[in-house]
Design a protein around this motif. Structure first.
Motif, mmCIF file in Angstrom:
data_model
loop_
_atom_site.group_PDB
_atom_site.id
_atom_site.type_symbol
_atom_site.label_atom_id
_atom_site.label_comp_id
_atom_site.label_asym_id
_atom_site.label_seq_id
_atom_site.Cartn_x
_atom_site.Cartn_y
_atom_site.Cartn_z
ATOM 1 N N ALA B 268 59.620 -45.214 -23.246
ATOM 2 C CA ALA B 268 58.589 -45.189 -22.202
ATOM 3 C C ALA B 268 58.059 -46.588 -21.916
ATOM 4 C CB ALA B 268 57.449 -44.261 -22.643
ATOM 5 N N LYS B 269 58.012 -47.431 -22.938
ATOM 6 C CA LYS B 269 57.487 -48.782 -22.731
ATOM 7 C C LYS B 269 58.562 -49.744 -22.214
ATOM 8 C CE LYS B 269 53.901 -48.496 -26.266
ATOM 9 N NZ LYS B 269 53.713 -48.740 -27.694
ATOM 10 N N GLY B 270 59.746 -49.204 -21.980
ATOM 11 C CA GLY B 270 60.799 -50.069 -21.445
ATOM 12 C C GLY B 270 61.607 -50.770 -22.511
ATOM 13 N N TYR B 271 61.380 -50.442 -23.775
ATOM 14 C CA TYR B 271 62.149 -51.097 -24.834
ATOM 15 C C TYR B 271 63.450 -50.349 -25.116
ATOM 16 C CZ TYR B 271 58.322 -54.252 -25.867
ATOM 17 O OH TYR B 271 57.388 -55.236 -25.774
ATOM 18 N N PRO B 272 64.477 -51.091 -25.485
ATOM 19 C CA PRO B 272 65.751 -50.419 -25.778
ATOM 20 C C PRO B 272 65.660 -49.645 -27.080
ATOM 21 C CG PRO B 272 65.920 -52.757 -26.269
ATOM 22 C CD PRO B 272 64.565 -52.549 -25.636
ATOM 23 N N VAL B 273 66.143 -48.439 -27.052
ATOM 24 C CA VAL B 273 66.173 -47.577 -28.248
ATOM 25 C C VAL B 273 67.507 -46.832 -28.256
ATOM 26 C CG1 VAL B 273 63.674 -47.216 -28.378
ATOM 27 C CG2 VAL B 273 65.075 -45.673 -26.980
ATOM 28 N N LEU B 274 67.795 -46.237 -29.400
ATOM 29 C CA LEU B 274 68.986 -45.390 -29.502
ATOM 30 C C LEU B 274 68.564 -43.930 -29.482
ATOM 31 C CD1 LEU B 274 71.092 -47.187 -32.298
ATOM 32 C CD2 LEU B 274 71.401 -47.316 -29.823
ATOM 33 N N SER B 275 69.426 -43.091 -28.944
ATOM 34 C CA SER B 275 69.149 -41.652 -28.955
ATOM 35 C C SER B 275 69.184 -41.151 -30.392
ATOM 36 C CB SER B 275 70.209 -40.918 -28.132
ATOM 37 O OG SER B 275 71.421 -40.876 -28.860
ATOM 38 N N LYS B 276 68.650 -39.963 -30.610
ATOM 39 C CA LYS B 276 68.678 -39.379 -31.961
ATOM 40 C C LYS B 276 70.108 -39.284 -32.519
ATOM 41 C CE LYS B 276 64.650 -38.170 -33.802
ATOM 42 N NZ LYS B 276 64.303 -39.612 -33.776
ATOM 43 N N PRO B 277 71.062 -38.744 -31.747
ATOM 44 C CA PRO B 277 72.432 -38.706 -32.299
ATOM 45 C C PRO B 277 72.957 -40.089 -32.668
ATOM 46 C CG PRO B 277 72.280 -37.346 -30.334
ATOM 47 C CD PRO B 277 70.982 -38.067 -30.438
ATOM 48 N N HIS B 278 72.629 -41.087 -31.855
ATOM 49 C CA HIS B 278 73.063 -42.446 -32.177
ATOM 50 C C HIS B 278 72.404 -42.922 -33.460
ATOM 51 C CE1 HIS B 278 74.532 -42.408 -28.036
ATOM 52 N NE2 HIS B 278 75.205 -43.516 -28.303
ATOM 53 N N GLN B 279 71.136 -42.585 -33.619
ATOM 54 C CA GLN B 279 70.435 -42.992 -34.851
ATOM 55 C C GLN B 279 71.067 -42.336 -36.070
ATOM 56 O OE1 GLN B 279 66.129 -42.662 -34.761
ATOM 57 N NE2 GLN B 279 66.094 -43.078 -32.568
ATOM 58 N N GLN B 280 71.463 -41.058 -35.903
ATOM 59 C CA GLN B 280 72.088 -40.365 -37.039
ATOM 60 C C GLN B 280 73.416 -41.014 -37.408
ATOM 61 O OE1 GLN B 280 72.028 -36.502 -35.349
ATOM 62 N NE2 GLN B 280 69.921 -36.074 -36.020
ATOM 63 N N LEU B 281 74.169 -41.367 -36.375
ATOM 64 C CA LEU B 281 75.435 -42.051 -36.624
ATOM 65 C C LEU B 281 75.190 -43.369 -37.368
ATOM 66 C CD1 LEU B 281 78.601 -42.062 -35.172
ATOM 67 C CD2 LEU B 281 77.556 -44.131 -34.285
ATOM 68 N N PHE B 282 74.182 -44.096 -36.899
ATOM 69 C CA PHE B 282 73.791 -45.368 -37.503
ATOM 70 C C PHE B 282 73.459 -45.158 -38.983
ATOM 71 C CE2 PHE B 282 70.387 -48.404 -38.494
ATOM 72 C CZ PHE B 282 70.902 -49.605 -38.010
ATOM 73 N N THR B 283 72.652 -44.158 -39.263
ATOM 74 C CA THR B 283 72.230 -43.864 -40.638
ATOM 75 C C THR B 283 73.436 -43.522 -41.500
ATOM 76 O OG1 THR B 283 70.077 -43.119 -39.950
ATOM 77 C CG2 THR B 283 70.878 -42.266 -42.052
ATOM 78 N N ARG B 284 74.324 -42.703 -40.928
ATOM 79 C CA ARG B 284 75.484 -42.268 -41.696
ATOM 80 C C ARG B 284 76.330 -43.465 -42.111
ATOM 81 N NH1 ARG B 284 79.874 -37.732 -39.707
ATOM 82 N NH2 ARG B 284 80.681 -37.313 -41.798
#
Lengths: 747, 747
Positions: B268-284
């Motif tokens: 919402a603030k215009g900052y780049p973020v990853l989607s939840k699935p992307h975050q899960q992949l990242f964590t894995r």
């Protein structure tokens, strides 16, 4: 190795088997059989007493569990040790002429743990006892319909370890089911079913697969790691199956061919004979380096001599026999016929006579560039009835063409490079004589020993007449002939540098290296071009042979082999509708090569012209790099053990378009181009791991000829694709990348 | 190894890549990037000057051949050596923080020999130069659409030999095509096509295969023999593919994860973020023992510090960015977000914390029967938060059931056999205390060193209170406890003898051997039963690890491994619709066994009762032989490297039918039965040769637990069947029979 030597009749061991032999086999009966002309007899390992005893143990156990409130609490039954009544066999000197027969009423792969447990005990006891009394050959029934082939195979593997000399021969039909009795009879499951309910096979009721029996064998021998103690006892049925199935079995390790009664016909006189196709099969197997033994099944019933005199009970006649009422009285008429066939075998083709003893024998390719050959090696090759004749024709054709082009004034210079003991010099001189076109002939040879011989020959051979200019030199360093004080350019450069895969003895590199002596405008090479050809094959024999050798490199080294006991996996119909192997071209070389390419190679050798030099060379030989991707279609399932390689070469294509003078080892083209040529065996590129090929699969071969300026080597890689549901192409397997770099040919 | 220890944030190396970096990368720019928080920068190996030069060489050559009457007579063009203008790279200390990028306008697998020739020269020159200046990590574009993967793979294999430290990272999409620029851009064939006609790809125009990109990788790494110098640089796309494709890539050797611009969303603030699935992949991926580096692509453009201050040209916004007008000014907002994710990773499950550093590390199974364990080994296992708690519950439940059955007068004898340092003694005493049912507790331990500790504990631990009867003995030789001068029968026999595959540390043999002390009517074993379970897996990591080890036996030895970076080949939907591995039971054991079976085994041990003794034993342990044939269905194509093995055990099933006390390492059942138990890693049965598995294939596993009275070993054999045309089942491959006999567990 002499292709013209007389050929003795092949040696064949013939045995006799009776599915219901009523008398026990002892050394006397064996003696009687041998005096009738049989070499071997079969003998059951255990008696019907043993079978009854085992069935009683089974019955007791079944009763016990059916009455027990806790059947799982009961231990599985054991077969108590063999008693003298359980077997008629004893240690005898004559046992080496016996083939033991393991009981065929057991089911080693039974899905019922009880049946499998009992079966394995029976089988192990029998194999161990046969080994103990000194009978190493044991006939074993194949997996019973519906049993688990993996379990069966593991039981076989275990039994192979029961004695150091144990040899198990698995009785299998060529396709479908066995015709003869005794190996597919009532088995333990069926016997047990009468007493308690055994789980019924959830049977695949589809039509039998033509290659189903072969696939079963493939699983058994794969589980047993291609053990050389494990072979097939193959039944020859009345109606032989497709040629493709026969060929497949031919390539497998067949120790015994079983001819049941049904495989014989009766001739007009009532004597047993084999049909033509059966005779051809017989001939084919007899030509193997180690032909199988033959076992005649339920014919020529062997009786003790005294009894035979009074005439035993005759076997029930087969329909063919009944049709012919005049049953001959000869008690071993079947044996006599087979011995007759043996004595009257047609003579082998020259290549087979020449290669006698070399069938499927793995040799390292020659490296004539780095090693100096011995005289006997030259001598063997000089015996070829075709090759040198064709060279003479080629020289003659070139002479005629050049005479037309250059006129009578020009003295044609012929240089034989790599002259060896001089056969091509003689052929060139003969061509000159026959065409009446005079030549100036030179011979270049680097082998100092062969050099002695060609000098002597020049002095003594009237055809040579001391006129041949002889140079001791590596052809690549030869400046060309000097005639009357002037260096002359060569008009015809004759060489015989080809290996089994055309370029594998570095013909391209040598001819590049000597091209500087060739006349740039009209100079001609004999051969003018050559190409390498290949096709995927099944060759369990070579695979299991390589398995027994210690060196790891062997799997990555192409070998020269007189391929004999193998099967082509991919065939096509030729013009006359016969199936012939689908042999495809990998690549080709032409000589002389374009001067610009040679110049370029020379410049690269200095390392100045390019960014190269990464893999050990400057790229000066990079123009001789080749690669290909060739796709083949298999018809039937099989196992790919490697690639068979061949070559073709155009010695000379006359300028008037008349027939080219060609040599070929490609089995498809050889007959048309150079029938009966014997100088080259095929080459074999092995695969470390056999790849299973499903029906109608595509086999894609990627192959490379690589060089690093110091040596030349090959790399090969095989992928397999099958048709999935809806015909979708899917990968099903592949090999490693194999590379002969370690054993490359030194330049 | 302490599962309760604090966990530091994972270490992650993050790099930045720009497909069109306009400034050359030098140590100063790298310093600037590092001061912004990046660890690594990519740098092209060669410049556009080089590309132009190569294209000019190509153009000249094309002109030459188009004008030549004999185009074949021309040598293929060479790329002359690199000039200083061709590359911006030099040997620098800071090069270790650079990832070199090989030119992506070449086509190594081109079917056009000219293009392939030039491409290989460019590629080899680049790899060799990068290695020369000390950059070992090189990003390489994957095979261009339509080019020959075998040729491409061989070129990669050759490049791997260009330097001892060269590491090639092949840029590949998870599925379909790459999203980012620079690796699928205009390539040499297209450039060449503008100048002369290159053979058009006869393209398969079918829909792309979901596992097509993976299959390409499988071919490349197979040709390169699973070289550990060859890894994947995997692009994480905006839309992640199916979980099955993600899992497959997770199991592969991924050195770099590439996050292109498109993989980021804006919050919402215009900052780049990853989607939840992307975050899960990242964590894995971050939880791998050696997590991949991350490469942010075409984001956070790095400018030299002075220029950055004045503001560089902004990158064109992605649609997601355009949608959000308030572009934040942070020049490294993507990096900052990823670092934030890195710092806020959820904590790992206990098993992973416990096994930290042990992921995919191959260990030999313990042989506690033949080796004496060290105190630290006991200590590690005693930390398990679940196992001993469950044992206490089981003892308590048995005590209650026995009290009901035997009444208060009967003093219940509990024997802990294989007591080690005594944890199960303590748990038994606690169960006694909590239930109020007094027990007589004995501890039997063969390890003389552990025996010291339990005696000390008996003397010092108030719960033990000197009341525990302690015996130093192999349990199989223990006559049972003596209480008041009388040998007493044991009511509850507690043991913890299970291995990763249930019976692989010889629990059945040990418990058979001590059963004589157990009360024959009401005696209870804890555990009461256990079963071995398995499923086929893909684990390139373990396969390549085994490849680098010298001992041949390793391929035939089951290994204990904390399986981490692997993929289940066969999955099924569980009750909640999730895909879980299809783990199937191989076999099971129950205790106590029927007395008749023990008696029978004892009789057989004398060799009197049966015909056996062929394979090294009398069959006294034959009742502990097991075998199975288990069939699995694969969904997607893959490669089978072996079998993962697990176990389940029922410690006690209360007689009132209430919930059983169970332990399980089966990933499907573990959560329900014994979540967070850490004492066992899975077992892994390797295959010598990986087997390719087509889509929807059946994998049939035959497995055996064998014994010869001296030791116990396993055998395993895998066959693969696919659906052919018309859905016909066809064999497509199989393994050898593997056997751990040489490394069996000594009894």
């Amino acid at each position: 190795m002499d292709p013209n030597a007389e050929e003795p009749a092949p040696i064949v061991y013939i045995g006799q088997h009776e599915s219901q032999r009523e008398i026990s086999v002892n050394s006397q009966l064996l003696g009687d059989a041998q005096s009738l002309g049989y070499d071997l007899l079969t003998a059951p390992i255990t008696t019907t007493h043993f079978q009854s005893r085992v069935l009683a143990i089974l019955a007791d156990y079944v009763k016990l569990i059916s009455e027990s409130p806790l059947p799982d609490a009961l231990p599985l039954p054991n077969i108590s040790p063999l008693t003298p009544k359980d077997t008629d066999l004893s240690p005898e000197d004559s046992n080496s002429a016996l083939i033991a027969v393991a009981s065929s009423w057991i089911d080693l792969g039974s899905k019922d743990p009880l049946i499998a447990h009992i079966s394995r005990q029976v089988f192990n006891a029998e194999v161990a006892y046969a080994a103990f009394v000194g009978i190493s050959s044991i006939l074993v029934q194949g997996p019973v319909q519906g049993s688990d082939v993996a379990q069966y195979s593991r039981a076989i593997l275990e039994a192979l370890s029961l004695g150091p000399y144990v040899q198990l021969h698995i009785v299998l039909p060529m396709t479908g089911e066995l015709e003869m009795e005794g190996f597919d009879g009532e088995h333990l499951s069926e016997l047990a079913r009468k007493q308690y309910v055994v789980e019924e096979d959830e049977d695949d009721d589809g039509e039998p697969e033509p290659f189903g029996s072969w696939e079963t064998w493939d699983t058994i021998r794969s589980v047993c790691s291609y053990s050389n103690k494990l072979t097939v006892a193959l039944e020859v049925p009345r109606q032989l199956p497709f040629a493709s199935i026969q060929s497949r079995w031919y390539s497998e390790s067949i120790r015994l061919l079983l001819f049941p009664r049904t495989s014989f016909l009766r001739n007009a006189k009532g004597y047993p004979v084999l049909s033509k196709p059966h005779q051809q099969l017989f001939t084919r197997f007899l030509r193997l380096r180690f032909p199988p033994w033959l076992l005649l099944v339920d014919v020529d019933s062997i009786k003790p001599m005294e009894e035979a005199a009074s005439g035993g009970a005759p076997l029930e006649p087969t329909p063919a026999e009944s049709a012919n009422s005049a049953e001959p009285q000869d008690p071993v008429s079947h044996l006599r016929y087979i011995r007759h066939l043996q004595q009257t075998q047609p003579s082998r083709p020259p290549m087979e006579r020449f290669g006698q003893g070399y069938q499927d024998y793995i040799q390292s390719p020659l490296q004539p560039l780095t090693d100096n050959l011995e005289s006997i090696t030259y001598e063997v090759f000089e015996k070829d009835p075709v090759k040198y004749e064709w060279y003479e024709r080629a020289v003659a054709a070139v002479l005629k063409d050049l005479r037309k082009k250059l006129g009578e004034q020009h003295e044609i210079v012929v240089a034989v490079v790599g002259a060896g003991r001089g056969p091509l010099v003689t052929r060139s001189l003969r061509a000159s004589k026959s065409t009446g076109i005079p030549i100036r002939c030179c011979a270049v040879e680097k082998n100092p020993n062969a050099h002695v011989l060609i000098q002597r020959r020049n002095a003594t051979d009237p055809l040579w007449n001391g006129q041949v200019l002889i140079y001791k030199s590596d052809m690549r360093a030869w400046p060309g002939p000097t005639v009357n004080g002037n260096v002359r350019q060569v008009d015809i450069l004759v060489s015989e540098l080809l290996g089994s895969f055309a370029d594998n003895e570095l013909s391209p590199e040598c001819l590049d290296g000597v091209q500087h002596v060739l006349h740039p405008d009209h100079g001609i090479n004999i051969p003018q071009s050559y190409s390498a050809h290949l096709t995927p094959i099944a060759t369990p024999k070579l695979y299991s042979d390589l398995l027994t050798r210690p060196a790891d490199d062997l799997w990555e080294t192409p070998a020269v082999v007189m391929l004999h006991q193998y099967d082509d996996l991919c065939t096509i119909a030729n013009a006359s509708g016969e199936r012939v192997p689908d042999v495809k071209e990998a690549w080709s070389f032409h000589h002389p090569i374009a001067p610009a390419i040679l110049t370029h190679a020379f410049v690269r050798a200095g390392g100045a012209s390019d960014a190269g030099g990464w893999t050990g060379g400057d790229g000066k030989n990079e123009h001789n790099v080749r690669s290909c991707k060739v796709s083949f279609k298999a018809q039937d399932r099989g196992v790919c053990h490697g690639l068979a390689g061949y070559f073709e070469t155009v010695l000379y294509a006359p300028e008037d378009g008349s027939k080219k003078v060609e040599l070929s080892t490609n089995p498809v083209m050889m007959k048309a181009k150079s029938e009966d040529m014997i100088s080259w065996f095929p080459i074999f590129f092995p695969l470390k791991k056999p790849i299973f090929i499903p029906d109608e699969a595509e086999i894609e071969v990627s192959m490379w000829r690589q060089t690093d300026d110091r040596k030349v080597w090959y790399e090969w890689f095989v992928e397999v694709f099958a048709q999935g549901t809806k015909g979708k192409r899917m990968k099903v397997g592949g090999s490693e990348l194999h590379s002969s770099k370690k054993n490359g040919c030194l330049m």
